[in-house]
Design an enzyme around this catalytic site. Structure first.
Site, PDB file in Angstrom:
ATOM      1  N   GLY A 109       0.782  -1.274   0.018  1.00 13.49           N
ATOM      2  CA  GLY A 109      -0.011  -0.016  -0.063  1.00 13.49           C
ATOM      3  C   GLY A 109       0.870   1.288   0.085  1.00 13.49           C
ATOM      4  O   GLY A 109       1.967   1.196  -0.612  1.00 13.49           O
ATOM      5  N   ASP A 134      -8.076  -0.679   1.622  1.00 13.35           N
ATOM      6  CA  ASP A 134      -8.341   0.465   1.937  1.00 13.35           C
ATOM      7  C   ASP A 134      -8.726   1.305   0.736  1.00 13.35           C
ATOM      8  O   ASP A 134      -9.286   2.432   0.494  1.00 13.35           O
ATOM      9  CB  ASP A 134      -7.375   1.433   2.717  1.00 13.35           C
ATOM     10  N   TYR A 264     -10.309  -6.870  11.361  1.00 13.59           N
ATOM     11  CA  TYR A 264      -9.458  -7.882  10.454  1.00 13.59           C
ATOM     12  C   TYR A 264     -10.130  -8.963   9.854  1.00 13.59           C
ATOM     13  O   TYR A 264      -9.748  -9.375   8.871  1.00 13.59           O
ATOM     14  CB  TYR A 264      -8.218  -8.398  11.484  1.00 13.59           C
ATOM     15  N   ILE A 265     -11.354  -9.080  10.067  1.00 13.38           N
ATOM     16  CA  ILE A 265     -12.223  -9.883   9.262  1.00 13.38           C
ATOM     17  C   ILE A 265     -12.151  -9.589   7.827  1.00 13.38           C
ATOM     18  O   ILE A 265     -12.196 -10.354   6.730  1.00 13.38           O
ATOM     19  CB  ILE A 265     -13.636 -10.027   9.717  1.00 13.38           C
TER      20      ILE A 265
HETATM   21  O1  F6P Z   1      -4.115  -0.652   5.585  1.00  9.69           O
HETATM   22  C1  F6P Z   1      -4.741  -2.102   5.725  1.00  9.69           C
HETATM   23  C2  F6P Z   1      -5.294  -1.822   7.165  1.00  9.69           C
HETATM   24  O2  F6P Z   1      -6.025  -3.125   7.611  1.00  9.69           O
HETATM   25  C3  F6P Z   1      -6.003  -0.640   7.705  1.00  9.69           C
HETATM   26  O3  F6P Z   1      -7.312  -0.654   7.070  1.00  9.69           O
HETATM   27  C4  F6P Z   1      -5.892  -0.657   9.190  1.00  9.69           C
HETATM   28  O4  F6P Z   1      -6.137   0.512   9.592  1.00  9.69           O
HETATM   29  C5  F6P Z   1      -4.489  -1.138   9.159  1.00  9.69           C
HETATM   30  O5  F6P Z   1      -4.130  -1.916   8.126  1.00  9.69           O
HETATM   31  C6  F6P Z   1      -4.071  -1.866  10.415  1.00  9.69           C
HETATM   32  O6  F6P Z   1      -2.964  -2.136  10.715  1.00  9.69           O
HETATM   33  P1  F6P Z   1      -2.304  -3.599  11.235  1.00  9.69           P
HETATM   34  O7  F6P Z   1      -2.503  -4.726  10.718  1.00  9.69           O
HETATM   35  O8  F6P Z   1      -0.963  -3.201  11.478  1.00  9.69           O
HETATM   36  O9  F6P Z   1      -3.022  -3.417  12.798  1.00  9.69           O
END
Ligand code: F6P
Length: 353
Positions: A109, A134, A264-265
């Site tokens: 990203g 995102d 995270y799902i």
């Molecule tokens: O960039 C993808 C993402 O899932 C975002 O939507 C979220 O804020 C971030 O990563 C979470 O980061 P990590 O996996 O490091 O907790």
């Protein structure tokens, strides 16, 4: 006979469905079409720093198209931001050259493409591939991972709709998206969200609560409020955006309100067919650019065509929802509340890089 090219691949940053399809797309095109040698670095840029890699051949690329996550692993190691006393960028350059690499493909990203651009600036042959749920990478209309996350979120919100309906409740659903509102916007519209709150648009809690109370007074059995995780609120270190909005609705109305955070799902499981295809096409394009000797670029989708943009154009920018985005305007026409009272102008939050 031209010498065989040797390329490296890495995946960095938050994982998402489709990364393995991209790895497969780069690898198979490089191996089968261009006769290249391919290695995969484990765990993002740390694999490049530690020379932690594996050879990628047809056998190792077989069967990964539909697999979630990344077979190479990932990390959020940022070589140019490291406080490590070692000079990580120079270590990377030394390893790149000692391994005899002709090019490196960086799947990631915003943060990954920023690192990729800086590695390109110090002389490595880099091609970036944009991935993230995102959908906020500048220079491309879409990133793979986004379609799958919209599918997951929409299916979840549909399920939350039935339980909210049974209990005559307001259901507040928080979705990921970092500082962008794309995931909340698309999944909210796909699932009939009544209120959609995104970081790009200022919101008025009075307007939100008025809409919810009005719906209840008009006999609507439930309301769905979709909140982007990056929504600004006064207590970011104490509670999530979804929790904050839920608490305020409970305090400002008599409506029975619950919250669900999809978290995270949205990053798990197999990629959608659309993401498999997009990731594969990005991968094939990356290998082709390398074969053509075109570096310092990121593959991209532009008006429906696979193309590329200079990494320097991507670096340090975010692709955010515009206040006049067609999906926002059409949502308003459907009666969706984006946090302002009908007919009132909506302030726009300044974009943060
Ligand atoms: O960039 C993808 C993402 O899932 C975002 O939507 C979220 O804020 C971030 O990563 C979470 O980061 P990590 O996996 O490091 O907790």
């Amino acid at each position: 006979m031209a010498a065989k090219m040797k390329i490296g691949i890495l995946s960095a940053g938050g994982d998402c469905p489709g990364i393995n399809a991209a790895i497969r797309g780069v690898g198979k095109t490089a191996l089968l079409n261009y006769g290249m040698e391919v290695i995969g670095f484990n765990n993002g840029f740390s694999g490049l720093i530690d020379k932690d890699f594996r050879n990628l051949d047809e056998a190792s690329l077989s069967g990964i198209l539909t697999m979630g996550g990344t077979v190479l692993g990932t990390s959020r190691v940022k070589p140019f931001k490291s406080t490590d006393e070692n000079d990580l960028p120079n270590i990377i350059c030394d390893n790149y050259r000692s391994l005899g690499l002709d090019a490196l493909v960086c799947i990631g990203g915003n943060g990954t493409q920023r690192t990729a651009s800086m590695l390109s600036d110090i002389g490595l042959n880099i091609v970036g591939v944009p991935k993230t749920i995102d959908n906020d990478v500048w220079g491309t209309d879409t990133t793979f991972g986004f379609d799958t996350a919209v599918n997951i979120a929409s299916e979840a919100i549909d399920r939350l709709h039935t339980t909210a309906n049974s209990h005559r409740r307001v259901m507040v659903i928080e979705v990921m998206g970092h500082n962008a509102g794309w995931l909340a916007l698309y999944s909210g519209l796909a699932s009939g969200g009544d209120v959609i709150l995104i970081p790009e648009l200022e919101y008025d809690l009075e307007a939100v609560c008025e809409r919810l109370v009005e719906r209840s007074a008009n006999g609507k059995p439930c309301s769905i409020v979709v909140v982007a995780e990056g929504l600004q609120h006064p207590h970011p270190n104490k509670k999530t955006a979804g929790a904050y909005i839920t608490k305020k609705i409970k305090k400002m109305t008599d409506l029975d309100t619950r919250e669900a955070n999809l978290g995270y799902i949205l990053r798990g499981g197999a990629p959608s067919p659309a993401d498999r295809i997009l990731a594969t096409r990005y991968g094939t394009k990356a290998a082709t650019l390398i074969n053509e000797g075109r570096f310092g670029v990121m593959v991209s989708m532009q008006q429906g065509s696979i193309s590329q943009v200079p990494l320097s154009d991507v670096c340090g920018k975010l692709r955010l929802v515009a206040p006049d985005d067609k999906m926002v305007l059409e949502g308003r026409m459907l009666g969706v509340c984006f946090g302002r009272k009908p007919g009132e102008p909506q302030a726009v939050r300044p974009a943060e890089g």
